[in-house]
Design a protein around this motif. Sequence first.
Motif, PDB file in Angstrom:
ATOM      1  N   GLY A 131      12.710   2.646   0.484  1.00 59.28           N
ATOM      2  CA  GLY A 131      12.205   1.292   0.677  1.00 59.28           C
ATOM      3  C   GLY A 131      12.913   0.577   1.809  1.00 59.28           C
ATOM      4  O   GLY A 131      13.999   0.971   2.242  1.00 59.28           O
ATOM      5  N   THR A 132      12.279  -0.475   2.271  1.00 59.65           N
ATOM      6  CA  THR A 132      12.873  -1.364   3.246  1.00 59.65           C
ATOM      7  C   THR A 132      12.369  -2.770   2.962  1.00 59.65           C
ATOM      8  O   THR A 132      11.409  -2.961   2.208  1.00 59.65           O
ATOM      9  N   THR A 133      12.999  -3.751   3.535  1.00 59.75           N
ATOM     10  CA  THR A 133      12.583  -5.139   3.352  1.00 59.75           C
ATOM     11  C   THR A 133      11.173  -5.340   3.887  1.00 59.75           C
ATOM     12  O   THR A 133      10.833  -4.851   4.971  1.00 59.75           O
ATOM     13  N   TRP A 134      10.342  -6.038   3.120  1.00 58.40           N
ATOM     14  CA  TRP A 134       9.002  -6.350   3.615  1.00 58.40           C
ATOM     15  C   TRP A 134       9.130  -7.120   4.931  1.00 58.40           C
ATOM     16  O   TRP A 134       9.916  -8.061   5.046  1.00 58.40           O
ATOM     17  N   SER A 142      -1.663 -13.829   0.165  1.00 54.86           N
ATOM     18  CA  SER A 142      -0.803 -12.654   0.091  1.00 54.86           C
ATOM     19  C   SER A 142      -0.377 -12.452  -1.347  1.00 54.86           C
ATOM     20  O   SER A 142      -0.802 -13.169  -2.253  1.00 54.86           O
ATOM     21  N   PHE A 143       0.498 -11.457  -1.569  1.00 49.27           N
ATOM     22  CA  PHE A 143       0.883 -11.085  -2.923  1.00 49.27           C
ATOM     23  C   PHE A 143       2.278 -10.500  -2.899  1.00 49.27           C
ATOM     24  O   PHE A 143       2.908 -10.365  -1.845  1.00 49.27           O
ATOM     25  N   GLY A 144       2.759 -10.154  -4.091  1.00 45.28           N
ATOM     26  CA  GLY A 144       4.110  -9.601  -4.183  1.00 45.28           C
ATOM     27  C   GLY A 144       5.135 -10.623  -3.737  1.00 45.28           C
ATOM     28  O   GLY A 144       5.001 -11.838  -3.991  1.00 45.28           O
ATOM     29  N   PRO A 145       6.179 -10.190  -3.039  1.00 43.43           N
ATOM     30  CA  PRO A 145       7.224 -11.128  -2.607  1.00 43.43           C
ATOM     31  C   PRO A 145       6.745 -12.143  -1.582  1.00 43.43           C
ATOM     32  O   PRO A 145       7.458 -13.117  -1.309  1.00 43.43           O
ATOM     33  N   LEU A 146       5.544 -11.949  -1.018  1.00 40.60           N
ATOM     34  CA  LEU A 146       5.031 -12.897  -0.024  1.00 40.60           C
ATOM     35  C   LEU A 146       4.025 -13.880  -0.621  1.00 40.60           C
ATOM     36  O   LEU A 146       3.496 -14.724   0.108  1.00 40.60           O
ATOM     37  N   ARG A 147       3.776 -13.777  -1.906  1.00 46.93           N
ATOM     38  CA  ARG A 147       2.799 -14.659  -2.535  1.00 46.93           C
ATOM     39  C   ARG A 147       3.222 -16.119  -2.368  1.00 46.93           C
ATOM     40  O   ARG A 147       4.338 -16.508  -2.717  1.00 46.93           O
ATOM     41  N   GLY A 148       2.316 -16.928  -1.827  1.00 52.77           N
ATOM     42  CA  GLY A 148       2.600 -18.339  -1.620  1.00 52.77           C
ATOM     43  C   GLY A 148       3.471 -18.634  -0.420  1.00 52.77           C
ATOM     44  O   GLY A 148       3.755 -19.800  -0.133  1.00 52.77           O
ATOM     45  N   ARG A 149       3.886 -17.596   0.320  1.00 58.54           N
ATOM     46  CA  ARG A 149       4.768 -17.802   1.474  1.00 58.54           C
ATOM     47  C   ARG A 149       4.054 -17.688   2.810  1.00 58.54           C
ATOM     48  O   ARG A 149       4.472 -18.301   3.795  1.00 58.54           O
ATOM     49  N   VAL A 150       2.996 -16.859   2.866  1.00 62.32           N
ATOM     50  CA  VAL A 150       2.301 -16.649   4.139  1.00 62.32           C
ATOM     51  C   VAL A 150       0.796 -16.623   3.909  1.00 62.32           C
ATOM     52  O   VAL A 150       0.308 -16.358   2.811  1.00 62.32           O
ATOM     53  N   TRP A 151       0.048 -16.917   4.982  1.00 63.13           N
ATOM     54  CA  TRP A 151      -1.357 -16.584   5.065  1.00 63.13           C
ATOM     55  C   TRP A 151      -1.476 -15.308   5.894  1.00 63.13           C
ATOM     56  O   TRP A 151      -0.536 -14.929   6.600  1.00 63.13           O
ATOM     57  N   PHE A 211       0.806  -1.215   0.000  1.00 67.30           N
ATOM     58  CA  PHE A 211       0.000   0.000   0.000  1.00 67.30           C
ATOM     59  C   PHE A 211       0.840   1.267   0.000  1.00 67.30           C
ATOM     60  O   PHE A 211       0.332   2.346  -0.331  1.00 67.30           O
ATOM     61  N   GLY A 212       2.116   1.164   0.315  1.00 67.39           N
ATOM     62  CA  GLY A 212       3.012   2.277   0.052  1.00 67.39           C
ATOM     63  C   GLY A 212       3.166   2.497  -1.440  1.00 67.39           C
ATOM     64  O   GLY A 212       3.190   3.636  -1.926  1.00 67.39           O
ATOM     65  N   HIS A 213       3.261   1.405  -2.189  1.00 72.05           N
ATOM     66  CA  HIS A 213       3.306   1.517  -3.654  1.00 72.05           C
ATOM     67  C   HIS A 213       2.032   2.179  -4.183  1.00 72.05           C
ATOM     68  O   HIS A 213       2.075   2.951  -5.146  1.00 72.05           O
ATOM     69  N   LEU A 214       0.884   1.880  -3.542  1.00 75.66           N
ATOM     70  CA  LEU A 214      -0.371   2.500  -3.965  1.00 75.66           C
ATOM     71  C   LEU A 214      -0.327   4.015  -3.762  1.00 75.66           C
ATOM     72  O   LEU A 214      -0.727   4.786  -4.643  1.00 75.66           O
ATOM     73  N   LEU A 215       0.150   4.467  -2.605  1.00 76.05           N
ATOM     74  CA  LEU A 215       0.250   5.909  -2.365  1.00 76.05           C
ATOM     75  C   LEU A 215       1.135   6.565  -3.414  1.00 76.05           C
ATOM     76  O   LEU A 215       0.812   7.645  -3.923  1.00 76.05           O
ATOM     77  N   SER A 248      -0.506  -5.982   3.899  1.00 77.13           N
ATOM     78  CA  SER A 248       0.255  -6.899   3.055  1.00 77.13           C
ATOM     79  C   SER A 248       1.432  -7.502   3.802  1.00 77.13           C
ATOM     80  O   SER A 248       1.865  -8.617   3.499  1.00 77.13           O
ATOM     81  N   THR A 249       1.956  -6.776   4.780  1.00 75.90           N
ATOM     82  CA  THR A 249       3.100  -7.256   5.556  1.00 75.90           C
ATOM     83  C   THR A 249       2.774  -7.429   7.033  1.00 75.90           C
ATOM     84  O   THR A 249       3.574  -7.981   7.773  1.00 75.90           O
ATOM     85  N   THR A 250       1.610  -6.944   7.463  1.00 75.84           N
ATOM     86  CA  THR A 250       1.126  -6.901   8.850  1.00 75.84           C
ATOM     87  C   THR A 250       1.895  -5.908   9.706  1.00 75.84           C
ATOM     88  O   THR A 250       1.707  -5.873  10.923  1.00 75.84           O
ATOM     89  N   MET A 251       2.724  -5.058   9.113  1.00 74.72           N
ATOM     90  CA  MET A 251       3.550  -4.137   9.886  1.00 74.72           C
ATOM     91  C   MET A 251       2.824  -2.828  10.194  1.00 74.72           C
ATOM     92  O   MET A 251       2.006  -2.354   9.414  1.00 74.72           O
ATOM     93  N   ASN A 252       3.153  -2.255  11.348  1.00 75.02           N
ATOM     94  CA  ASN A 252       2.574  -0.999  11.824  1.00 75.02           C
ATOM     95  C   ASN A 252       3.699   0.027  11.959  1.00 75.02           C
ATOM     96  O   ASN A 252       4.528  -0.068  12.864  1.00 75.02           O
ATOM     97  N   GLN A 253       3.739   0.999  11.052  1.00 74.40           N
ATOM     98  CA  GLN A 253       4.784   2.013  11.054  1.00 74.40           C
ATOM     99  C   GLN A 253       4.544   3.031  12.180  1.00 74.40           C
ATOM    100  O   GLN A 253       3.494   3.664  12.235  1.00 74.40           O
ATOM    101  N   PRO A 254       5.496   3.213  13.095  1.00 72.69           N
ATOM    102  CA  PRO A 254       5.329   4.247  14.120  1.00 72.69           C
ATOM    103  C   PRO A 254       5.230   5.635  13.488  1.00 72.69           C
ATOM    104  O   PRO A 254       6.025   5.987  12.617  1.00 72.69           O
ATOM    105  N   LEU A 255       4.256   6.409  13.951  1.00 71.77           N
ATOM    106  CA  LEU A 255       4.015   7.735  13.394  1.00 71.77           C
ATOM    107  C   LEU A 255       4.260   8.860  14.399  1.00 71.77           C
ATOM    108  O   LEU A 255       4.279  10.027  14.023  1.00 71.77           O
ATOM    109  N   ASP A 256       4.431   8.510  15.662  1.00 69.98           N
ATOM    110  CA  ASP A 256       4.374   9.515  16.714  1.00 69.98           C
ATOM    111  C   ASP A 256       5.481  10.568  16.636  1.00 69.98           C
ATOM    112  O   ASP A 256       5.323  11.672  17.170  1.00 69.98           O
ATOM    113  N   GLU A 257       6.599  10.277  15.965  1.00 73.43           N
ATOM    114  CA  GLU A 257       7.681  11.252  15.852  1.00 73.43           C
ATOM    115  C   GLU A 257       7.744  11.916  14.479  1.00 73.43           C
ATOM    116  O   GLU A 257       8.496  12.870  14.293  1.00 73.43           O
ATOM    117  N   LEU A 258       6.962  11.433  13.538  1.00 71.39           N
ATOM    118  CA  LEU A 258       7.083  11.938  12.162  1.00 71.39           C
ATOM    119  C   LEU A 258       6.448  13.310  11.983  1.00 71.39           C
ATOM    120  O   LEU A 258       6.845  14.075  11.100  1.00 71.39           O
TER     121      LEU A 258
END
Length: 393
Positions: free
Chosen positions: A102-105, A336-345, A83-87, A134-144
Amino acid sequence: MGPGPVNADPRVLRALSTPLVGQYDPVMTGYMAQTQALYREVFATRNDATLLVDGTSRAGIEAALVSLVRPGQRVLVPVFGRFGHLLAEIAQRAGAEVHTIGTTWGQVFPTSVVEEAVRRVRPHLLAVVQGDTSTTMNQPLDELGDVCARHGALFYTDATASLGGNPFEADAWGLDAATAGLQKCLSGPPGSAPLTLSDRAVEVVRGRRRVEAGIREDDDEDVGEPIGSNYFDLGMVLDYWGPRRLNHHTEATSMLYAAHECARVLLDEGRQKVVDRHARAGRAMLAGVRGLGLGVFGDLGHRMHNVVAPVIPDGVDGEGVRGALLHDFGIEIGTSFGPLRGRVWRIGTMGVNARLDTVLTTLAALEHVLRRAGVPVPPSGGVDAAADAWAEG
């Protein structure tokens, strides 16, 4: 039990069946004003410009980006999932000069990395996804927000997958714009996008020329170039939701009812209590997945409360497992999709489904399906681990 949409709360489904009223019926305008007040609480903001964009969460994203960015202005997007790619794509379609880092998924960005990029790019707008399913990650926003303030950038976040189930403080974090959707932690259907704008963001939006041919031409507001979209022109949408009530579109009445009730459901339970419930259910699901002997993808220190990504065991047909869960047990989990396609639920515990019974039922069904697929899972390993984690509170 996937990454969304999830089951809607029964109260929201009932609200959807409310009879329609005219666009300028006092009842309708009253509902609109109430909805604005409710979402100020949901977003934790005092922004007057808090409203709904008719359409799925992507409509809110597009409205924010095309209204805040003029062609040629720089936009910086930290990308840590789909969804970063979408933005970045939407900003590019708006004519922006888009820069990405970028960073590693499975990872998020340290504040120092984002600030270095802001210092180097000097963007008009920093656009960040908070929770990327897509990655289940939560980017910290409190300092941005402070980073953006130091460097003169607007600060926008897409909180579609995170709002309601994870901490979110629009004003305290210095956000200029935020958008979301109903279909995740807010327990509603897709089709309405809550949005909030700071006073600073409203000034930027108001600086764009807004002309609707044959209806109005406000010469005193004829500043700069008009945006490329009529429907997503937030200047016009603000006039529609504001005291002038200038006609722009026909409000999606049933979705207004749904969004209104989604906010009421959340606030009736208590904003922090809903976040805590999502955290508790997420911990239980994580413990249960591990109790079945499955690995989990990503930096778990920055995982969203409401989605976990079990690693598909070697030799297992991931789509076959998903199909068996759906057809034999009536339970949907995500692929999932992208680099995680077929690797995770991707398994969601969000909205009305962030409960102990849904967690235990999903894990019991997953254990059965995995065993039939030849995976040596511990008997009751998932259910027992999840129940223990839930009991810890």
